[in-house]
Design a protein around this motif. Structure first.
Motif, PDB file in Angstrom:
ATOM      1  N   UNK A 107       0.760  -1.186  -0.142  1.00 16.11           N
ATOM      2  CA  UNK A 107       0.121  -0.161   0.029  1.00 16.11           C
ATOM      3  C   UNK A 107       0.754   1.248   0.006  1.00 16.11           C
ATOM      4  N   UNK A 108       2.057   1.278  -0.196  1.00 16.20           N
ATOM      5  CA  UNK A 108       2.884   2.334  -0.113  1.00 16.20           C
ATOM      6  C   UNK A 108       2.519   3.061  -1.371  1.00 16.20           C
ATOM      7  N   UNK A 109       2.375   4.384  -1.147  1.00 14.19           N
ATOM      8  CA  UNK A 109       1.870   5.237  -2.311  1.00 14.19           C
ATOM      9  C   UNK A 109       2.621   5.447  -3.540  1.00 14.19           C
ATOM     10  N   UNK A 110       2.032   5.246  -4.656  1.00 12.79           N
ATOM     11  CA  UNK A 110       2.762   5.177  -5.950  1.00 12.79           C
ATOM     12  C   UNK A 110       3.614   6.461  -6.178  1.00 12.79           C
ATOM     13  N   UNK A 111       3.289   7.548  -6.079  1.00 12.91           N
ATOM     14  CA  UNK A 111       4.265   8.932  -6.032  1.00 12.91           C
ATOM     15  C   UNK A 111       5.351   8.535  -5.270  1.00 12.91           C
ATOM     16  N   UNK A 112       5.363   7.990  -4.218  1.00 13.69           N
ATOM     17  CA  UNK A 112       6.670   7.629  -3.442  1.00 13.69           C
ATOM     18  C   UNK A 112       7.479   6.605  -3.996  1.00 13.69           C
ATOM     19  N   UNK A 113       6.825   5.772  -4.445  1.00 10.46           N
ATOM     20  CA  UNK A 113       7.538   4.620  -5.226  1.00 10.46           C
ATOM     21  C   UNK A 113       8.448   5.149  -6.231  1.00 10.46           C
ATOM     22  N   UNK A 114       7.645   6.197  -7.171  1.00 11.05           N
ATOM     23  CA  UNK A 114       8.417   6.868  -8.334  1.00 11.05           C
ATOM     24  C   UNK A 114       9.264   7.843  -7.731  1.00 11.05           C
ATOM     25  N   UNK A 141       3.978  16.689  -2.379  1.00 12.68           N
ATOM     26  CA  UNK A 141       2.972  15.617  -2.539  1.00 12.68           C
ATOM     27  C   UNK A 141       3.438  14.377  -2.075  1.00 12.68           C
ATOM     28  N   UNK A 142       4.797  14.085  -2.337  1.00 14.49           N
ATOM     29  CA  UNK A 142       5.198  12.532  -2.068  1.00 14.49           C
ATOM     30  C   UNK A 142       5.190  12.385  -0.430  1.00 14.49           C
ATOM     31  N   UNK A 143       5.808  13.598   0.193  1.00 14.23           N
ATOM     32  CA  UNK A 143       5.992  13.653   1.899  1.00 14.23           C
ATOM     33  C   UNK A 143       4.695  13.366   2.275  1.00 14.23           C
ATOM     34  N   UNK A 144       3.666  14.324   1.954  1.00 13.46           N
ATOM     35  CA  UNK A 144       2.478  14.134   2.432  1.00 13.46           C
ATOM     36  C   UNK A 144       1.880  12.611   2.436  1.00 13.46           C
ATOM     37  N   UNK A 145       2.125  12.201   1.302  1.00 16.78           N
ATOM     38  CA  UNK A 145       1.231  10.770   1.096  1.00 16.78           C
ATOM     39  C   UNK A 145       2.005   9.844   2.029  1.00 16.78           C
ATOM     40  N   UNK A 146       3.375  10.104   2.192  1.00 21.62           N
ATOM     41  CA  UNK A 146       4.218   8.899   3.100  1.00 21.62           C
ATOM     42  C   UNK A 146       3.978   9.291   4.387  1.00 21.62           C
ATOM     43  N   UNK A 147       3.552  10.558   4.901  1.00 20.58           N
ATOM     44  CA  UNK A 147       3.117  10.674   6.309  1.00 20.58           C
ATOM     45  C   UNK A 147       1.852  10.027   6.680  1.00 20.58           C
ATOM     46  N   UNK A 148       0.855  10.356   5.563  1.00 22.25           N
ATOM     47  CA  UNK A 148      -0.250   9.436   5.747  1.00 22.25           C
ATOM     48  C   UNK A 148      -0.166   8.172   5.744  1.00 22.25           C
ATOM     49  N   UNK A 149       0.517   7.650   4.922  1.00 25.65           N
ATOM     50  CA  UNK A 149       1.078   6.167   5.169  1.00 25.65           C
ATOM     51  C   UNK A 149       1.466   5.771   6.401  1.00 25.65           C
ATOM     52  N   UNK A 150       2.261   6.338   7.084  1.00 24.28           N
ATOM     53  CA  UNK A 150       3.149   6.161   8.309  1.00 24.28           C
ATOM     54  C   UNK A 150       1.871   6.007   9.507  1.00 24.28           C
ATOM     55  N   UNK A 151       0.988   7.152   9.363  1.00 26.41           N
ATOM     56  CA  UNK A 151      -0.191   7.215  10.194  1.00 26.41           C
ATOM     57  C   UNK A 151      -0.958   5.973  10.228  1.00 26.41           C
ATOM     58  N   UNK A 152      -1.272   5.567   9.042  1.00 24.29           N
ATOM     59  CA  UNK A 152      -2.296   4.374   8.958  1.00 24.29           C
ATOM     60  C   UNK A 152      -1.346   3.070   9.606  1.00 24.29           C
TER      61      UNK A 152
END
Length: 407
Positions: free
Chosen positions: A243-250, A294-305
């Protein structure tokens, strides 16, 4: 011992050359402002912001960083991040960015080393519990950034510069901002206004670019490291990594979802985000690119979940809540009754490192909040255990009796 004049002259020349090479946006050493200025400054050997970093490192609050967990309280693993390591990582990341932007590295180091001083036991959970308890007893509330300032400026009376205290006050690693502009002036009036606004729930930016750098460095330092620690303690696995965000993978060039692909993620986080900040910062503030933001915000939300709100951590919260409530009430009663044998007196209020003005004027609720906020996780647990479990009776044995005799 006095330094020979010719050596002092060389040092002054080097300092002047460094200042000439610094950015026009950098905070100059001569701009420092202290509240009391009890000692003469020695700007050549120990510039004011470097002196502040020394005062923070030698504070009692800094010594207690070593046993304050970053995220994974109640987890026994020597390889995960504690506060003392986190602030060093923030300092390193911040100074790297500051050096490339021509900013004041001493100021960045001092803010970074002090920025989490105010954290309570059990991290952000302890912060929320102390916030609730302190409000119930007539205080404005509790936030670790304001508490850090209170601890260094009032409790230990370190007489730090307003630029350092402002950077500590205005750091907010829990929120991501694409751009951080300088806000306010480096003076005590502006600082007091910021304090009041932060207590009212506003989010305020630092008054120096160096403070803005530390705020960015805080996020850069914990995002990848927290995920690395979660993998270290097996809190998450390949199912969550899918579930790690796609923008972060890229952005971080992750090829697949296997654990091996994430082994060097923190290295990529540090390298790419540091370069991104350097490339996008300038007169308008310290900033990330749109893609990185955008990548950092998606990363942060992943860590919270998957990390911060993980069931294995969340299910312990009611017990910790009860521990905080019990100790707060007991210590408050000790202060109100003037029980000088209580740890709140023996190990805090009566200690010589506590500021005399603070000790004479702090309310009971303020004293208890500050005492608990300064505890390490281990000391908090030990004090709770001693407060709940009965004290064993000391015994001796009479000669030849074979039966214990109470002592």
């Amino acid at each position: 011992m006095e330094i020979p004049a010719h050596i002092l002259a060389q040092l002054r020349n080097r300092k002047e050359r460094r200042e000439e090479l610094s950015s026009p946006l950098a905070t100059r050493d001569v701009m420092y402002t202290r509240r009391y200025q009890r000692q003469p400054e020695d700007p050549v050997i120990r510039p004011p912001f470097s002196r502040d970093a020394d005062r923070i490192v030698h504070s009692k609050a800094y010594a207690r960083y070593i046993d304050k967990t970053q995220v994974f309280y109640l987890v026994e693993n020597d390889h995960i991040t504690h506060r003392v390591l986190h602030v060093q990582l923030v300092s390193k990341v911040g100074r790297t960015i500051g050096r490339c932007l021509g900013l004041n590295e001493d100021l960045i180091e001092a803010i970074a080393l002090g920025h989490d001083i105010g954290h309570a036991p059990y991290g952000h959970l302890g912060e929320s519990l102390l916030d609730d308890l302190s409000r119930r007893h007539g205080l404005w509330g509790f936030r670790h950034n304001e508490q850090g300032v209170h601890s260094l400026d009032v409790v230990e009376d370190c007489d730090l510069t307003v630029q350092v205290l402002d950077g500590i006050l205005c750091h907010n690693g829990e929120r991501h901002d694409a751009r951080l502009p300088v806000q306010g002036e480096p003076g005590w009036g502006s600082f007091d206004d910021k304090t009041a606004r932060i207590r009212n729930g506003e989010d305020i930016f630092p008054c120096t670019l160096e403070g803005c750098v530390v705020r960015c460095a805080d996020s850069i330092s914990y995002l990848g490291r927290d995920l690395q620690d979660a993998l270290e303690v097996d809190l998450i696995g390949e199912e969550e990594l899918r579930e790690f965000p796609g923008p972060c993978r890229e952005f971080f060039r992750i090829r697949d979802t296997g654990r091996e692909s994430f082994r060097d993620l923190n290295r990529a986080v540090l390298d790419l985000l540091i370069k991104d900040v350097i490339a996008n910062s300038g007169e308008e503030g310290i900033a990330f690119s749109v893609e990185a933001s955008e990548c950092m915000e998606a990363f942060r939300q992943f860590n919270y979940r998957h990390i911060y709100d993980h069931p294995d951590l969340v299910r312990q919260r009611p017990r910790i809540h009860n521990m905080f409530a019990f100790l707060y009430d007991q210590l408050l009663d000790n202060v109100e009754q003037g029980n000088r044998d209580s740890p709140v007196y023996r190990q805090f209020l009566d200690q010589p490192w506590v500021g005399k003005r603070y000790a004479a004027s702090a309310t009971p609720a303020r004293v208890v909040t500050d005492f608990i906020a300064g505890m390490t996780d281990r000391y908090f647990e030990s004090l709770f255990r001693r407060s709940v479990l009965p004290v064993k009776v000391r015994q001796t044995f009479r000669k030849g009796s074979g039966y214990p005799q109470s002592g």
